[in-house]
Design an enzyme around this catalytic site. Sequence first.
Site, PDB file in Angstrom:
ATOM      1  N   GLU A 127      -6.714   2.074   5.957  1.00 15.60           N
ATOM      2  CA  GLU A 127      -7.932   2.941   5.800  1.00 15.60           C
ATOM      3  C   GLU A 127      -8.493   2.970   7.005  1.00 15.60           C
ATOM      4  OE1 GLU A 127      -8.967   1.272   1.385  1.00 15.60           O
ATOM      5  OE2 GLU A 127     -10.366   0.953   2.963  1.00 15.60           O
TER       6      GLU A 127
ATOM      7  N   GLU B 101      -3.320  -0.047  -2.902  1.00 10.28           N
ATOM      8  CA  GLU B 101      -4.353  -0.660  -3.184  1.00 10.28           C
ATOM      9  C   GLU B 101      -5.140  -0.041  -4.251  1.00 10.28           C
ATOM     10  OE1 GLU B 101      -7.703  -1.780  -0.636  1.00 10.28           O
ATOM     11  OE2 GLU B 101      -6.396  -2.428   0.954  1.00 10.28           O
TER      12      GLU B 101
END
Length: 457
Positions: free
Chosen positions: A162, A360
């Site tokens: 991320e 995720e």
Amino acid sequence: MKYAFPDNFWWGSASSALQTEGTREGETTWDYWFAREPNRFHNGVGPQHTSTFYQHWKTDIQLLKQLNHNSFRTSISWARLIPDGIGEVNPEAVDFYNQVIDELNEQGITPFITLFHFDMPMAMQEIGGWENRDVVDAYARYAQICFALFGDRVLHWFTFNEPIVPVEGGYLYDFHYPNVVDFRRAATVAYNTVLAHALAVRAYRAGHYAGEIGIVLNLTPSYPRSQNPADVKAAHIADLMFNRSFLDPVLRGEYPADLVALLKAYDQLPACNPEDSALIAEGKIDLLGVNYYQPRRVKCRDSAVNPQAPFMPEWFFDNYEMPGRKMNPYRGWEIYEPGIYDILINLRDNYGNPRCFISENGMGVENEQRFIENGQINDQYRIDFISGHLAWLHKGIREGCNCLGYHMWTFIDNWSWCNAYKNRYGFIQLDLDTQQRTIKKSGEWFAATSLNNSFER
């Protein structure tokens, strides 16, 4: 209906070094910030202990086995391996990561390893962090060291997790250290992160390792309020800034021309060197990890921009609350299962259908002890959340999307940045006082789903 998945589908979960391991020799930005502003952390709980994976790694891996994981993603802590970011390698860290990797492989759990998951060594931040190209070079060296140490047994590498989040948190919205609000500096951090990624990919290719290298991006599909051109343009700009600013460089080897033009028009472009474009083109990946939690819904701005305010992405759009949306009230996030399908279709249709997996997806809930029945947390809401997303993921695979697996966030309830332990995400309950681990109902459900490579809904 029965949902059966392709053979060799990756079933597992994800975690990170800083959120699970506990205290390390090298100081990170999180250690530094917590020592100075503990009030910024929920209940004043910092990253000293987290879920004590450093002490309990062997029994925790046994629990992964019990949950029928065939794969597991975690990260290496740069600050644990090289405490000052650039100097000597810590032999104790090498021993620890060797033991974890070897035990995972021994138990038939394929290790997926991330090199950077928000945990900048403080020594590197003190010289400017990702704003400084010396830190980019130091990261490239760190990556090379990791490949040399562990690349014979780790076949799935990820340069960053991320990478948009440190940009947003540290340089736009003040929820990560160094708490700067400055778009041009944010753009520099984002740009230099892409250069660091590309240098790591170059090093991996040069080493002729047996595995593959990718990146993990949190993709937030941007949905316009309506098909009015002003709303559509607002969603397009949000998509450029929050998704395509990383997605295009790593999959296409270049930035979107309209993003470059937009930043140039507002004098927000980072400093670029002539050789950068060739390096970025080398950073195209083998495997994309997709983190999906929530959609981004936007509309055109209803009011004029304050010309004295800092330049921000919100100069171009307002957030939009869709009527009737389904919410996770504890996290304040919308639950929108079809978003996972829309991401996969976008990758299929606009990016050449890259090899990818859901790295995720998860649901954080506060005070889960409310749901204990006969000593076990009955988190049916998490089972509903996972199965709902998996049903849409399954539809994408049926329609030709090249999605190879699903990893849940997370394995054991862990420390979650400024939220600390406010919301719990794990398949396994963690008692903070005793560090005892107890499998939740969702963990049993996931173990059965992985074992059968299917579920019914």
